[in-house]
Write a protein that holds these residues in place. Sequence first.
Motif, PDB file in Angstrom:
ATOM      1  N   PHE A   1      -8.386  17.462   8.729  1.00 55.03           N
ATOM      2  CA  PHE A   1      -7.841  18.808   8.682  1.00 55.03           C
ATOM      3  C   PHE A   1      -6.914  19.009   9.876  1.00 55.03           C
ATOM      4  O   PHE A   1      -7.085  18.383  10.922  1.00 55.03           O
ATOM      5  N   LEU A   2      -5.940  19.904   9.742  1.00 55.12           N
ATOM      6  CA  LEU A   2      -5.065  20.172  10.882  1.00 55.12           C
ATOM      7  C   LEU A   2      -5.874  20.652  12.080  1.00 55.12           C
ATOM      8  O   LEU A   2      -5.523  20.360  13.239  1.00 55.12           O
ATOM      9  N   LEU A   3      -6.952  21.387  11.824  1.00 59.06           N
ATOM     10  CA  LEU A   3      -7.784  21.897  12.911  1.00 59.06           C
ATOM     11  C   LEU A   3      -8.862  20.912  13.355  1.00 59.06           C
ATOM     12  O   LEU A   3      -9.717  21.268  14.173  1.00 59.06           O
ATOM     13  N   SER A   4      -8.825  19.686  12.867  1.00 60.47           N
ATOM     14  CA  SER A   4      -9.791  18.675  13.297  1.00 60.47           C
ATOM     15  C   SER A   4      -9.406  18.154  14.676  1.00 60.47           C
ATOM     16  O   SER A   4      -8.836  17.067  14.839  1.00 60.47           O
TER      17      SER A   4
ATOM     18  N   PRO B   1      -2.795  12.871  13.817  1.00 58.85           N
ATOM     19  CA  PRO B   1      -1.422  13.316  14.092  1.00 58.85           C
ATOM     20  C   PRO B   1      -1.065  14.523  13.221  1.00 58.85           C
ATOM     21  O   PRO B   1      -1.495  14.632  12.072  1.00 58.85           O
ATOM     22  N   LEU B   2      -0.272  15.414  13.780  1.00 59.87           N
ATOM     23  CA  LEU B   2       0.141  16.610  13.060  1.00 59.87           C
ATOM     24  C   LEU B   2       1.499  16.404  12.403  1.00 59.87           C
ATOM     25  O   LEU B   2       2.346  15.682  12.933  1.00 59.87           O
ATOM     26  N   PRO B   3       1.729  17.030  11.255  1.00 65.22           N
ATOM     27  CA  PRO B   3       3.006  16.845  10.556  1.00 65.22           C
ATOM     28  C   PRO B   3       4.159  17.556  11.246  1.00 65.22           C
ATOM     29  O   PRO B   3       3.968  18.495  12.012  1.00 65.22           O
ATOM     30  N   ARG B   4       5.355  17.103  10.967  1.00 62.95           N
ATOM     31  CA  ARG B   4       6.602  17.727  11.390  1.00 62.95           C
ATOM     32  C   ARG B   4       6.664  17.983  12.897  1.00 62.95           C
ATOM     33  O   ARG B   4       7.171  19.003  13.354  1.00 62.95           O
ATOM     34  N   GLY B   5       6.172  17.036  13.686  1.00 60.50           N
ATOM     35  CA  GLY B   5       6.273  17.154  15.133  1.00 60.50           C
ATOM     36  C   GLY B   5       5.363  18.170  15.760  1.00 60.50           C
ATOM     37  O   GLY B   5       5.554  18.553  16.915  1.00 60.50           O
ATOM     38  N   GLY B   6       4.358  18.638  15.024  1.00 61.74           N
ATOM     39  CA  GLY B   6       3.427  19.611  15.579  1.00 61.74           C
ATOM     40  C   GLY B   6       2.649  19.032  16.746  1.00 61.74           C
ATOM     41  O   GLY B   6       2.456  17.818  16.858  1.00 61.74           O
ATOM     42  N   ARG B   7       2.229  19.904  17.631  1.00 60.00           N
ATOM     43  CA  ARG B   7       1.446  19.485  18.800  1.00 60.00           C
ATOM     44  C   ARG B   7       0.198  20.338  18.914  1.00 60.00           C
ATOM     45  O   ARG B   7       0.158  21.469  18.436  1.00 60.00           O
ATOM     46  N   ALA B   8      -0.822  19.765  19.583  1.00 60.22           N
ATOM     47  CA  ALA B   8      -2.099  20.453  19.724  1.00 60.22           C
ATOM     48  C   ALA B   8      -2.536  20.465  21.174  1.00 60.22           C
ATOM     49  O   ALA B   8      -2.237  19.553  21.945  1.00 60.22           O
ATOM     50  N   ALA B   9      -3.239  21.512  21.548  1.00 60.11           N
ATOM     51  CA  ALA B   9      -3.861  21.619  22.864  1.00 60.11           C
ATOM     52  C   ALA B   9      -5.232  22.238  22.666  1.00 60.11           C
ATOM     53  O   ALA B   9      -5.575  22.702  21.576  1.00 60.11           O
ATOM     54  N   LEU B  10      -6.029  22.233  23.723  1.00 61.82           N
ATOM     55  CA  LEU B  10      -7.325  22.898  23.711  1.00 61.82           C
ATOM     56  C   LEU B  10      -7.287  24.038  24.717  1.00 61.82           C
ATOM     57  O   LEU B  10      -6.847  23.860  25.848  1.00 61.82           O
TER      58      LEU B  10
ATOM     59  N   SER C   1     -23.773  26.324   7.030  1.00 60.68           N
ATOM     60  CA  SER C   1     -23.598  25.757   5.696  1.00 60.68           C
ATOM     61  C   SER C   1     -22.447  24.760   5.694  1.00 60.68           C
ATOM     62  O   SER C   1     -21.283  25.155   5.822  1.00 60.68           O
ATOM     63  N   MET C   2     -22.755  23.491   5.517  1.00 60.03           N
ATOM     64  CA  MET C   2     -21.709  22.481   5.431  1.00 60.03           C
ATOM     65  C   MET C   2     -20.855  22.712   4.186  1.00 60.03           C
ATOM     66  O   MET C   2     -19.626  22.559   4.233  1.00 60.03           O
ATOM     67  N   GLU C   3     -21.476  23.103   3.076  1.00 59.94           N
ATOM     68  CA  GLU C   3     -20.729  23.332   1.841  1.00 59.94           C
ATOM     69  C   GLU C   3     -19.712  24.458   2.016  1.00 59.94           C
ATOM     70  O   GLU C   3     -18.536  24.317   1.642  1.00 59.94           O
ATOM     71  N   ARG C   4     -20.155  25.578   2.577  1.00 58.66           N
ATOM     72  CA  ARG C   4     -19.238  26.702   2.791  1.00 58.66           C
ATOM     73  C   ARG C   4     -18.166  26.353   3.804  1.00 58.66           C
ATOM     74  O   ARG C   4     -17.009  26.758   3.674  1.00 58.66           O
ATOM     75  N   ALA C   5     -18.530  25.592   4.825  1.00 54.68           N
ATOM     76  CA  ALA C   5     -17.557  25.209   5.845  1.00 54.68           C
ATOM     77  C   ALA C   5     -16.457  24.336   5.256  1.00 54.68           C
ATOM     78  O   ALA C   5     -15.269  24.558   5.510  1.00 54.68           O
ATOM     79  N   LEU C   6     -16.834  23.343   4.466  1.00 57.60           N
ATOM     80  CA  LEU C   6     -15.836  22.447   3.884  1.00 57.60           C
ATOM     81  C   LEU C   6     -14.970  23.178   2.862  1.00 57.60           C
ATOM     82  O   LEU C   6     -13.765  22.911   2.755  1.00 57.60           O
ATOM     83  N   ASP C   7     -15.563  24.124   2.131  1.00 60.03           N
ATOM     84  CA  ASP C   7     -14.782  24.908   1.181  1.00 60.03           C
ATOM     85  C   ASP C   7     -13.743  25.758   1.916  1.00 60.03           C
ATOM     86  O   ASP C   7     -12.561  25.785   1.538  1.00 60.03           O
ATOM     87  N   ALA C   8     -14.172  26.453   2.971  1.00 65.66           N
ATOM     88  CA  ALA C   8     -13.245  27.282   3.740  1.00 65.66           C
ATOM     89  C   ALA C   8     -12.168  26.439   4.399  1.00 65.66           C
ATOM     90  O   ALA C   8     -10.979  26.790   4.377  1.00 65.66           O
ATOM     91  N   LEU C   9     -12.556  25.312   4.975  1.00 67.36           N
ATOM     92  CA  LEU C   9     -11.584  24.449   5.637  1.00 67.36           C
ATOM     93  C   LEU C   9     -10.591  23.855   4.646  1.00 67.36           C
ATOM     94  O   LEU C   9      -9.405  23.689   4.960  1.00 67.36           O
ATOM     95  N   GLY C  10     -11.064  23.528   3.450  1.00 65.65           N
ATOM     96  CA  GLY C  10     -10.158  22.968   2.447  1.00 65.65           C
ATOM     97  C   GLY C  10      -9.081  23.954   2.048  1.00 65.65           C
ATOM     98  O   GLY C  10      -7.890  23.605   1.967  1.00 65.65           O
ATOM     99  N   ARG C  11      -9.487  25.215   1.784  1.00 64.56           N
ATOM    100  CA  ARG C  11      -8.497  26.236   1.439  1.00 64.56           C
ATOM    101  C   ARG C  11      -7.548  26.503   2.598  1.00 64.56           C
ATOM    102  O   ARG C  11      -6.320  26.594   2.429  1.00 64.56           O
ATOM    103  N   LEU C  12      -8.113  26.637   3.790  1.00 66.51           N
ATOM    104  CA  LEU C  12      -7.294  26.931   4.962  1.00 66.51           C
ATOM    105  C   LEU C  12      -6.318  25.800   5.255  1.00 66.51           C
ATOM    106  O   LEU C  12      -5.146  26.042   5.568  1.00 66.51           O
ATOM    107  N   ASP C  13      -6.774  24.558   5.128  1.00 71.54           N
ATOM    108  CA  ASP C  13      -5.904  23.432   5.437  1.00 71.54           C
ATOM    109  C   ASP C  13      -4.736  23.336   4.461  1.00 71.54           C
ATOM    110  O   ASP C  13      -3.596  23.084   4.871  1.00 71.54           O
TER     111      ASP C  13
END
Length: 338
Positions: free
Chosen positions: A39-42, A51-60, A236-248
């Motif tokens: 996921f982009l938020l992984s 790696p993020l698409p289109r030159g995206g960058r990440a920080a914490l 809930s792993m099921e709810r988490a993966l469902d939310a992350l899938g839609r969001l991603d």
Amino acid sequence: MGRGVARYDPGVTTLFVFVDGVGAGDRDPATNPLARGDFLLSRFADGGGAPLPRGGRAALADACLGVAGRPQSATGQATLLTGENAPAHLGRHLLGFPNAPLRALLQERSLFRALAAAGRRGAFANAYPVAYLRALGHAADGAPEPALAGSRRRARAAATTVAYAAGGGRFRTLEDARRGEGLTHDLTGERARGLGVSLPRRAPEEAAEILLRLAAGHDLALFEFFETDEAGHARSMERALDALGRLDAFLRALVDGLGPEDALVVTSDHGNLEDLSLRNHTLAPVPLLGFGRAAAEVEQVRDLTGVAPLLLRLAGADAPAGGQPRRTTLATSQSRSP
């Protein structure tokens, strides 16, 4: 033009997607749903991630802000939306909805107020029931939704609604969402339909098109997604993966649809979802993603207080100390292409 999502305006827009309750945790797929996919938020505690698409960058970004205890929603969101250290201002982290001191802070220092003072335009993409908006004292066109008329839940203003109201913008209703001029909090409209509200069923990619379209002609557009935090509290792993899938899918479509001078910032207010062994929030830093013109700047942000100043710079309404915004012309040499 991006691949697959149409652009609707030649102007420059900054998009801000606020995702509730996502931190950077361990790479343990047993407890961290972010470790079960790219996921982009992984983003992880060791600083790594796909790696993020289109030159995206990440920080914490640090969400504790020097205040003891677990970061919470009211103070974390108030910090994101003002650039002020809200837990230090209050003397503690505050969960849930902002109290009177935080509402006063949001009304005075909201980035949407600074945006308006600089002559810039802001938009809030989330759509709300008419009765909810009126209960908070906000103008709302149309009749209250019959399917929601029996709700006995007390209307309480979230940090985002207080911050947006401080800028004088018009809130969107479920009728706007029905017409494709606003977004439901879950992107698809499924939750509202489950309560009997007549809304079209939308794919996350279609929701991204709607956000890009309604952001046209605005300098900053906000969308808030909170099902990630709900899944974390439910463990809930099921709810988490469902939310992350839609969001991603939504986020990738947004990235794909960015114009050459647009910017996209994605971040959270505190950790939660990344450790389903706990029901509570975590002390983890939160991911901060930047795409387009935002990519070169996110690595300079160290904690949540740096997000609002970043957004105002990107929107051309830099706000120095003292709260008096100044008009800013941004350099455009940092734009990203596929």
